[in-house]
Design a protein around this motif. Structure first.
Motif, mmCIF file in Angstrom:
data_model
loop_
_atom_site.group_PDB
_atom_site.id
_atom_site.type_symbol
_atom_site.label_atom_id
_atom_site.label_comp_id
_atom_site.label_asym_id
_atom_site.label_seq_id
_atom_site.Cartn_x
_atom_site.Cartn_y
_atom_site.Cartn_z
ATOM 1 N N ILE A 185 0.781 -0.721 0.516
ATOM 2 C CA ILE A 185 -0.039 -0.174 -0.341
ATOM 3 C C ILE A 185 0.614 1.071 0.300
ATOM 4 O O ILE A 185 1.684 1.244 0.548
ATOM 5 C CB ILE A 185 -0.651 0.610 1.240
ATOM 6 C CG1 ILE A 185 -1.926 -1.109 1.501
ATOM 7 C CG2 ILE A 185 -1.647 1.174 1.276
ATOM 8 C CD1 ILE A 185 -3.040 -1.336 2.627
ATOM 9 N N TRP A 186 0.274 2.224 -1.414
ATOM 10 C CA TRP A 186 1.758 2.855 -0.436
ATOM 11 C C TRP A 186 0.823 4.255 -1.016
ATOM 12 O O TRP A 186 -0.522 4.553 -1.894
ATOM 13 C CB TRP A 186 2.635 2.968 -2.572
ATOM 14 C CG TRP A 186 3.317 2.383 -1.964
ATOM 15 C CD1 TRP A 186 3.491 0.692 -2.942
ATOM 16 C CD2 TRP A 186 5.378 2.134 -2.207
ATOM 17 N NE1 TRP A 186 4.084 0.419 -2.420
ATOM 18 C CE2 TRP A 186 5.182 0.632 -2.711
ATOM 19 C CE3 TRP A 186 5.332 3.030 -1.436
ATOM 20 C CZ2 TRP A 186 6.219 0.331 -2.110
ATOM 21 C CZ3 TRP A 186 6.697 2.760 -1.630
ATOM 22 C CH2 TRP A 186 7.509 1.425 -1.551
ATOM 23 N N ASN B 200 5.843 -1.165 7.684
ATOM 24 C CA ASN B 200 5.872 -0.080 7.498
ATOM 25 C C ASN B 200 7.831 0.295 6.489
ATOM 26 O O ASN B 200 8.772 -0.139 7.456
ATOM 27 C CB ASN B 200 5.751 1.299 8.946
ATOM 28 C CG ASN B 200 5.647 2.519 8.009
ATOM 29 O OD1 ASN B 200 6.873 3.239 7.183
ATOM 30 N ND2 ASN B 200 4.884 3.048 8.535
ATOM 31 N N LEU B 201 7.447 1.412 5.564
ATOM 32 C CA LEU B 201 8.866 0.919 4.541
ATOM 33 C C LEU B 201 9.619 1.936 5.098
ATOM 34 O O LEU B 201 10.356 2.216 4.541
ATOM 35 C CB LEU B 201 8.462 0.548 2.955
ATOM 36 C CG LEU B 201 8.133 -0.781 3.151
ATOM 37 C CD1 LEU B 201 7.374 -0.361 1.203
ATOM 38 C CD2 LEU B 201 8.766 -1.606 2.950
ATOM 39 N N ALA C 233 3.836 4.083 3.414
ATOM 40 C CA ALA C 233 4.437 2.950 2.292
ATOM 41 C C ALA C 233 4.636 1.550 3.621
ATOM 42 O O ALA C 233 5.266 1.937 3.903
ATOM 43 C CB ALA C 233 5.275 3.181 2.074
ATOM 44 N N GLU C 234 3.203 0.557 2.691
ATOM 45 C CA GLU C 234 3.227 -0.274 3.758
ATOM 46 C C GLU C 234 2.971 -1.235 3.153
ATOM 47 O O GLU C 234 2.931 -1.368 1.741
ATOM 48 C CB GLU C 234 2.245 -0.433 4.948
ATOM 49 C CG GLU C 234 2.050 1.524 5.779
ATOM 50 C CD GLU C 234 0.973 1.180 6.502
ATOM 51 O OE1 GLU C 234 0.692 1.714 7.248
ATOM 52 O OE2 GLU C 234 -0.189 0.827 5.791
ATOM 53 N N LEU C 235 3.883 -2.321 3.833
ATOM 54 C CA LEU C 235 3.401 -4.163 3.210
ATOM 55 C C LEU C 235 2.607 -4.705 4.758
ATOM 56 O O LEU C 235 2.405 -4.826 4.831
ATOM 57 C CB LEU C 235 5.009 -5.270 3.033
ATOM 58 C CG LEU C 235 6.373 -3.946 2.086
ATOM 59 C CD1 LEU C 235 7.294 -4.883 2.176
ATOM 60 C CD2 LEU C 235 4.864 -4.409 0.684
ATOM 61 N N VAL D 219 8.734 -2.895 12.491
ATOM 62 C CA VAL D 219 7.643 -4.146 12.215
ATOM 63 C C VAL D 219 6.409 -3.746 13.131
ATOM 64 O O VAL D 219 6.745 -3.728 14.725
ATOM 65 C CB VAL D 219 8.015 -5.539 12.676
ATOM 66 C CG1 VAL D 219 7.237 -6.569 12.477
ATOM 67 C CG2 VAL D 219 9.284 -5.685 11.043
ATOM 68 N N VAL D 220 4.667 -3.900 12.840
ATOM 69 C CA VAL D 220 4.234 -3.513 13.699
ATOM 70 C C VAL D 220 2.796 -5.011 13.342
ATOM 71 O O VAL D 220 2.446 -4.951 13.118
ATOM 72 C CB VAL D 220 2.927 -1.987 13.777
ATOM 73 C CG1 VAL D 220 2.448 -2.139 14.828
ATOM 74 C CG2 VAL D 220 4.102 -1.523 13.224
ATOM 75 N N PRO D 221 2.765 -5.994 14.604
ATOM 76 C CA PRO D 221 3.352 -5.419 16.108
ATOM 77 C C PRO D 221 4.919 -6.440 15.278
ATOM 78 O O PRO D 221 5.212 -7.032 15.131
ATOM 79 C CB PRO D 221 3.054 -6.517 16.490
ATOM 80 C CG PRO D 221 2.228 -7.814 15.886
ATOM 81 C CD PRO D 221 1.426 -6.416 14.645
ATOM 82 N N ASN D 222 5.465 -6.138 16.498
ATOM 83 C CA ASN D 222 6.677 -6.286 16.647
ATOM 84 C C ASN D 222 6.988 -7.531 16.861
ATOM 85 O O ASN D 222 7.974 -8.336 17.970
ATOM 86 C CB ASN D 222 7.915 -5.406 17.200
ATOM 87 C CG ASN D 222 9.101 -6.025 17.219
ATOM 88 O OD1 ASN D 222 9.820 -6.496 16.449
ATOM 89 N ND2 ASN D 222 9.742 -4.729 17.586
ATOM 90 N N ARG D 223 6.791 -8.791 15.917
ATOM 91 C CA ARG D 223 6.402 -10.076 16.205
ATOM 92 C C ARG D 223 8.445 -10.593 16.387
ATOM 93 O O ARG D 223 8.303 -12.089 16.655
ATOM 94 C CB ARG D 223 5.831 -11.012 14.636
ATOM 95 C CG ARG D 223 4.454 -10.941 15.047
ATOM 96 C CD ARG D 223 3.966 -11.749 14.282
ATOM 97 N NE ARG D 223 2.381 -11.186 14.223
ATOM 98 C CZ ARG D 223 1.727 -10.688 12.938
ATOM 99 N NH1 ARG D 223 2.551 -9.815 12.223
ATOM 100 N NH2 ARG D 223 0.005 -10.412 13.349
ATOM 101 N N VAL D 224 9.224 -10.017 15.253
ATOM 102 C CA VAL D 224 10.968 -10.284 15.547
ATOM 103 C C VAL D 224 11.407 -10.055 16.826
ATOM 104 O O VAL D 224 11.462 -10.762 16.665
ATOM 105 C CB VAL D 224 11.338 -9.114 14.217
ATOM 106 C CG1 VAL D 224 12.967 -9.455 14.565
ATOM 107 C CG2 VAL D 224 10.772 -9.491 13.212
ATOM 108 N N LYS D 225 11.011 -9.088 17.429
ATOM 109 C CA LYS D 225 11.225 -9.321 18.809
ATOM 110 C C LYS D 225 10.439 -9.981 19.970
ATOM 111 O O LYS D 225 11.270 -11.031 20.266
ATOM 112 C CB LYS D 225 10.960 -7.445 19.557
ATOM 113 C CG LYS D 225 11.502 -7.352 20.912
ATOM 114 C CD LYS D 225 11.404 -5.868 21.323
ATOM 115 C CE LYS D 225 12.298 -5.781 22.139
ATOM 116 N NZ LYS D 225 11.747 -4.651 23.187
#
Length: 171
Positions: free
Chosen positions: A125-126, A143-144, A131-133, A149-155
């Motif tokens: 989405i732009w 969020n580009l 700009a988001e994926l 990363v939301v929610p921050n699943r990586v953390k």
């Protein structure tokens, strides 16, 4: 015999590594090659239990195989040389596995991202502000503009598996 056991353990460890990194149904060419080497070691173990002339005949057959059935390329092959040959072949497979399981570089990541966007597995989405994926279920992935990363699943993932997070600076 001891070297045979070590090679078998090495092959089994590599097969386990492949199974951890890939779908169990996906028997890659590397898995098949390793299974073939394991079978060769089992054959050798069985033939070693037979009278000595059987081992000599087996090694003569393997000599012909490795020389591509051409007498000019025929080299003397004893059990230790045959095990060394198998070990070298396993090392080549091991190297290929390490390369295939290595973290992809930025170019590969962008290609993968492009393919997933094209397949509508990820929605981009732009607009003038953002700009988001986004995943098709509507969850914001990244969020580009900020890289967050939301929610921050990586953390959460890193904390769950006690992996040290590296600080990355965006310029």
């Amino acid at each position: 015999m001891n070297e045979t056991i070590q090679l078998k353990k090495r092959i089994l460890a590599l097969i386990n590594q492949i199974n951890k990194t890939r779908e169990e149904k996906d028997l890659s060419s590397q898995s098949l090659e390793l299974m073939e080497k394991l079978e060769k070691l089992r054959e050798l173990e069985l033939i070693e239990k037979m009278p000595g002339e059987y081992l000599q005949a087996y090694l003569l057959y393997k000599q012909a195989f490795y020389s591509n059935y051409q007498s000019k390329n025929l080299q003397i092959l004893d059990k230790d040389a045959y095990l060394e040959k198998l070990s070298q072949e396993i090392a080549l497979i091991e190297e290929a596995i390490q390369k295939s399981t290595a973290e992809p570089d930025n170019e590969k990541l962008l290609v993968l991202l492009g393919k997933r966007i094209e397949a509508k597995e990820i929605i981009s989405i732009w607009n003038k502000d953002n700009a988001e994926l986004i995943l098709p279920d509507g969850t914001l992935v990244v969020n580009l503009k900020t890289g967050k990363v939301v929610p921050n699943r990586v953390k959460e993932f890193l904390e769950k598996y006690e992996i040290e997070q590296k600080e990355v600076k965006h310029e």
